[in-house]
Design a protein around this motif. Structure first.
Motif, PDB file in Angstrom:
ATOM      1  N   GLU A   1      -5.766   8.474  -5.366  1.00 11.29           N
ATOM      2  CA  GLU A   1      -6.874   8.379  -5.806  1.00 11.29           C
ATOM      3  C   GLU A   1      -7.431   6.706  -6.641  1.00 11.29           C
ATOM      4  N   ALA A   2      -6.811   6.437  -7.099  1.00 12.96           N
ATOM      5  CA  ALA A   2      -6.814   5.224  -7.848  1.00 12.96           C
ATOM      6  C   ALA A   2      -6.459   3.918  -6.808  1.00 12.96           C
ATOM      7  N   THR A   3      -5.832   3.870  -5.633  1.00 10.65           N
ATOM      8  CA  THR A   3      -5.811   3.268  -4.941  1.00 10.65           C
ATOM      9  C   THR A   3      -7.070   3.154  -4.017  1.00 10.65           C
ATOM     10  N   LYS A   4      -7.432   4.347  -3.623  1.00  9.49           N
ATOM     11  CA  LYS A   4      -8.963   4.387  -2.676  1.00  9.49           C
ATOM     12  C   LYS A   4      -9.777   4.026  -3.501  1.00  9.49           C
ATOM     13  N   LEU A   5     -10.466   4.514  -4.815  1.00  6.52           N
ATOM     14  CA  LEU A   5     -10.901   3.755  -5.081  1.00  6.52           C
ATOM     15  C   LEU A   5     -10.806   2.631  -5.473  1.00  6.52           C
ATOM     16  N   SER A   6      -9.902   2.213  -5.437  1.00  2.90           N
ATOM     17  CA  SER A   6      -9.387   0.476  -5.437  1.00  2.90           C
ATOM     18  C   SER A   6     -10.595  -0.342  -4.568  1.00  2.90           C
ATOM     19  N   GLY A   7     -11.016   0.224  -3.257  1.00  2.00           N
ATOM     20  CA  GLY A   7     -11.203  -0.272  -2.047  1.00  2.00           C
ATOM     21  C   GLY A   7     -10.322   0.219  -1.029  1.00  2.00           C
TER      22      GLY A   7
ATOM     23  N   PHE B   1       3.669   1.788  -1.641  1.00  2.00           N
ATOM     24  CA  PHE B   1       3.406   1.958  -3.568  1.00  2.00           C
ATOM     25  C   PHE B   1       2.985   2.533  -3.771  1.00  2.00           C
ATOM     26  N   ALA B   2       1.870   1.907  -4.199  1.00  2.00           N
ATOM     27  CA  ALA B   2       0.160   2.344  -4.149  1.00  2.00           C
ATOM     28  C   ALA B   2      -0.205   3.596  -3.953  1.00  2.00           C
TER      29      ALA B   2
ATOM     30  N   SER C   1       1.792   5.887  -5.617  1.00  2.00           N
ATOM     31  CA  SER C   1       1.903   5.626  -6.977  1.00  2.00           C
ATOM     32  C   SER C   1       0.549   6.668  -7.572  1.00  2.00           C
ATOM     33  N   ASN C   2      -0.484   6.255  -7.580  1.00  2.00           N
ATOM     34  CA  ASN C   2      -1.484   7.017  -7.120  1.00  2.00           C
ATOM     35  C   ASN C   2      -2.469   6.711  -6.372  1.00  2.00           C
TER      36      ASN C   2
ATOM     37  N   LYS D   1      -8.232   1.267   2.060  1.00  2.00           N
ATOM     38  CA  LYS D   1      -8.470   2.623   3.501  1.00  2.00           C
ATOM     39  C   LYS D   1      -7.610   3.389   3.772  1.00  2.00           C
TER      40      LYS D   1
ATOM     41  N   TYR E   1       0.999  -0.839   0.217  1.00  2.00           N
ATOM     42  CA  TYR E   1       0.244   0.248  -0.663  1.00  2.00           C
ATOM     43  C   TYR E   1       0.886   1.500   0.085  1.00  2.00           C
TER      44      TYR E   1
END
Lengths: 500, 338
Positions: free
Chosen positions: B217-223, B210-211, B214-215, B225, B208
């Motif tokens: 917003e995309a990490t958050k939208l991938s569920g 790294f995620a 990296s992005n 927290k 997480y």
């Protein structure tokens, strides 16, 4: 019309580490001509144009411009030569005015050296905008303009360099039909003035209206140059993909299950949505049509908890669920695939495996440790199953083409076992061949029992894919039509229902 | 300890495997190369440089405090954030350790726990300011940096706290030799680095990190927290701050309320020299350790060459510019443009 040659590229090749992006490509442009450049995503259109505008250096090949060999080594040099490019992603500064954006880097400072002469600048901008028949105030902040108007500012900026060649990369991808018309009017003005326009678009039907010639490239190779008058869309498509693709299709009638998987009641948001209710069945593709700003993306974002709702209930298989954040939505098995994949869907600087497991990392762990073997395995499975074109699961996602990036996002949600998938413009920026693959994939997912909400601004796509079509207008849901009762005029009627 | 997901399924052909690793980790290979070259250079100029006494006490021991801080902040920087509070946070942790060890007659373990808990709490505060109050990391940690500086002075009443009368053997934490010839501080630095590297490369928290970088917003939208994980990451950074404070007090035999300011910049420099991207999404603990060692070798070597301290600073500045510039040039050559 003069046919004097303005520009020619011959034998251009370009290699990125591990990828041959262009191989011996030819392209030429005459004065007063609109020459369309088409090809699938990843075919090398943008790379070719980036070479022409000095962003990339070519490995081999020659560029002849107005009879001279040139070596375009930087964007500044391209401007000096008179080559301007309008990128697909707009490069404007939202906090500056229209005039400031147009003249950025070339501010007029004649009178008192360090100070900008705003009045002069605004006057020059006004003259330019009038010349292009653009109804814009030079003093407006660009951030306050619609995307379409911002696009017009980009065009005015490109024209202001008084160059001979203007490259437009997907200029209409976010424009409405009316706005597209006014763009075409500007292009015709430029043409009449003897400029050469390179026009890149996935909307092939536009090419018949605006282009003189069409050059097709495929997988970095030159395929053919056609005279627009002597060809037709199916021929262009078959050259692009190397086979024929059916254009106007309807879905096969699938045996429809009547289980309601998702029920949405009265969703409202502070700014836009008003009392939106609908049901989604198991194995169904529910299309969402509507004009720009009708609230479809906002509905999706409110549904998954990315933006707050002021009202409304969501039921999953009859049970009410509270979705307050995207993690609640994912927990409930709802996956959202944004129209802006790069911003909201992908970790571009990470590899395929990482992206595929992003939504399900806890499922790949033991005592908090990520099990790399199974993660790579699932990524390889996804690559095989969804036919993701990549050298391996270790490839960074930014190196994949748009269609393959979209497949990576799909793989992410399939890995998470989501039963409800919300696709927002699933084929935006994706070429014809890959579009077809995405369509097949959506149909397959639905027949396997996934329920799909598909937001799309392309009516042929909505009609081709959806079992039922929900139409929105100004934040309201104005109708839900069965596919057999739907056609483009009917949908447009619902889409404009609340308009004056 | 290489990146688990990148190496995943790396059963590629034997000979190209080494090449591939070198190609992918070229930044670290170059950094390690520079470290070796620097070391060789100073050794030739002054043979005393490579004596074990100088290597262990002059170079390695002086890397422990900034090294531990750099390890912690590597996580934060990979998320795309920054933590300016680690320097004065070190002072605050040191003072808290000193106060409580003396007041509560704590043993060694108790003292270490105090340091780690105070550091972790400081990290949690940073995380909350950044996520719940949505302050930019630079602003949030600038604020906590000043607050920690003030609190350290207030709690200590601006006086150093000496351990000699408080707890027996406090100096042994950093200066003892559990492993013969190797000071404990050095052992702790390398154990701390190994643990951090495992966390970064092999655990959920690391993924997480790294995620998010990296992005997010995309990490958050991938569920994911994201807010909770960010708080955890800042807390982890704080724990390393606590450890650094313990090492510092052990080496000095006292807690100094005004010692720590500026350490954050040394740590950030080490991270940057080690190839971690200030933009987030990329980085490694191994690189950070190499970066920290380059800084120590440089400072120690220049001191042995009797270069004036003022000039040492200038050289370090030039090295930072060179390290980041050469990294950029290399990336651009590789077509790695974003």
């Amino acid at each position: 019309m003069a046919t004097a040659q303005l520009l020619s590229l011959s034998g251009v090749s370009k290699e990125f580490p591990g990828v041959k992006a262009l191989n011996n490509v030819h392209f030429d442009l005459n004065k007063g001509e609109v020459h369309a450049l088409v090809g699938e995503n990843g075919a090398g259109k943008s790379t070719l144009m980036k070479i022409l505008s000095g962003i990339y250096k070519k490995d081999t090949g020659e560029i002849t411009y107005q009879g001279n060999h040139v070596n375009v080594s930087s964007p500044i040099e391209a401007h000096h030569l008179g080559i301007s490019i309008i990128h697909q992603e707009l490069n404007l500064m939202p906090h500056l005015t229209v005039a400031e954006n147009i003249f950025i880097g070339r501010e007029d400072r004649k009178k008192v050296r360090p100070f900008l002469n705003k009045t002069m600048q605004n006057k020059a901008a006004a003259a330019l905008l009038a010349e292009l028949s653009l109804n814009l105030d030079p003093k407006t902040l660009v951030g306050d303009l619609t995307i379409a108007k911002q696009q017009m500012v980009e065009i005015a900026k490109a024209v202001s360099y008084r160059g001979e060649v203007i490259i437009m990369d997907e200029p209409t991808s976010s424009l409405t039909p009316a706005e597209t018309e006014s763009l075409f009017a500007i292009i015709r003005t430029l043409k009449a003035a003897g400029k050469g326009v390179v026009y890149i678009s996935h909307r092939l039907e536009e090419l018949e209206q605006i282009s003189d010639r069409i050059t097709v490239i495929r997988d970095g190779e030159y395929v053919k140059t056609l005279n627009t008058k002597e060809t037709n869309i199916p021929e262009v498509i078959s050259l692009m993909v190397g086979r024929t693709v059916d254009q106007d299709q309807r879905p096969d009638v699938r045996p429809m299950n009547s289980d309601v998987v998702l029920k949405v009641e009265g969703i409202s948001t502070r700014n836009l949505l008003k009392d939106v209710s609908f049901e989604l069945k198991r194995g169904e593709i529910l299309g969402f049509a509507g004009l720009m700003g009708s609230g479809r993306t906002e509905l999706a974002r409110a549904l998954i908890g990315a933006d707050p709702k002021t009202d409304g209930k969501v039921f999953l298989k009859g049970q009410e669920v509270k979705i307050k954040s995207p993690s609640d939505a994912v927990e409930a098995g709802i996956g959202y695939l944004s129209e802006d994949r790069k911003r909201f869907g992908l970790l571009l600087i990470q590899n395929v495996t990482f992206n595929v497991i992003l939504a399900s990392i806890p499922g790949f762990t033991k005592f908090g440790f990520v099990k790399s073997g199974p993660a790579a395995g699932i990524a390889r499975d996804a690559i095989a199953q969804l036919k993701i074109r990549t050298p391996s699961e270790k490839q960074l996602v930014k190196n994949l083409s748009g269609g393959n990036q979209q497949k990576v996002v799909i793989a992410k949600w399939l890995t998470r076992n989501c039963d409800i998938l919300i696709f927002d413009e699933p084929t935006r920026g994706i070429d014809v061949g890959a579009k077809d693959e995405i369509y097949k994939l959506l149909t397959k997912l639905a027949s396997e029992g996934k329920s799909i909400i598909m937001i799309s601004s392309e009516l042929p796509e909505v009609l081709r894919m959806s079992d039922r079509i929900a139409v929105m207008c100004e934040g309201r849901l104005t109708g839900i039509i069965d596919n057999k009762d739907a056609d483009q005029p009917t949908i447009m009627q619902y889409a404009t229902k609340y308009r004056d | 300890m290489s990146d688990v997901l990148k190496t995943a399924g790396e059963e590629v052909q034997g000979e190209s495997k080494i090449k591939e690793i070198i190609r992918r980790e070229i930044g670290q290979v170059l950094a390690l190369g520079s470290l070796v070259v620097l070391f060789a250079f100073f050794s030739i100029m002054r043979p005393v440089f490579y004596s074990w006494a100088n290597v262990s006490n002059g170079i390695l021991m002086s890397t422990t405090v900034t090294g531990l801080l750099a390890i912690g902040i590597t996580f934060v920087i990979i998320t795309g954030g920054i933590d300016l509070s680690i320097g004065t946070g070190t002072a605050l942790c040191a003072i808290m350790v000193g106060k409580l060890v003396v007041a509560w007659h704590l043993n060694l373990a108790g003292g270490v726990i105090v340091g780690v808990v105070v550091g972790g709490l400081l990290g949690v505060v940073n995380g909350i300011l950044i996520t719940l109050l949505k302050l930019p990391p630079f602003i949030a940690t600038l604020a906590t940096m000043k607050a920690a500086q003030g609190l350290a002075l207030i709690i200590s009443q601006m006086r150093p706290i000496h351990f000699a009368d408080g707890v027996k053997g406090w100096d042994q934490i950093a200066q003892g030799n559990l492993i013969p010839q190797i000071p404990n501080g050095v052992t702790i630095l390398f154990v701390g680095a190994t643990i951090a590297s495992i966390i970064l490369n092999r655990t959920v928290l690391g993924r997480y990190t790294f995620a998010i970088g990296s992005n997010s917003e995309a990490t958050k939208l991938s569920g994911v927290k994201v807010d909770r994980w960010l708080i955890a990451i800042y807390a982890l950074c704080g724990i390393y701050v606590g450890l650094a404070a313990v090492m510092l007090t052990s080496r000095l035999g006292s807690a100094q309320p005004d010692l720590g300011l500026g350490y954050e910049l040394e740590a950030i420099a080490a991270v940057i020299i080690g190839g971690t991207s200030i933009l987030g999404g990329k980085g490694s603990i191994r690189g950070t350790i190499i970066g920290a060692l380059i800084m120590s070798v440089l400072i120690n070597g220049l001191r042995i060459l009797e270069l004036q301290q003022e000039w040492q600073y200038v050289v370090v500045g030039i090295v930072i510019i060179f390290a980041v510039w050469s990294d950029n040039v290399r990336r651009r050559r590789a077509g790695d443009v974003s």
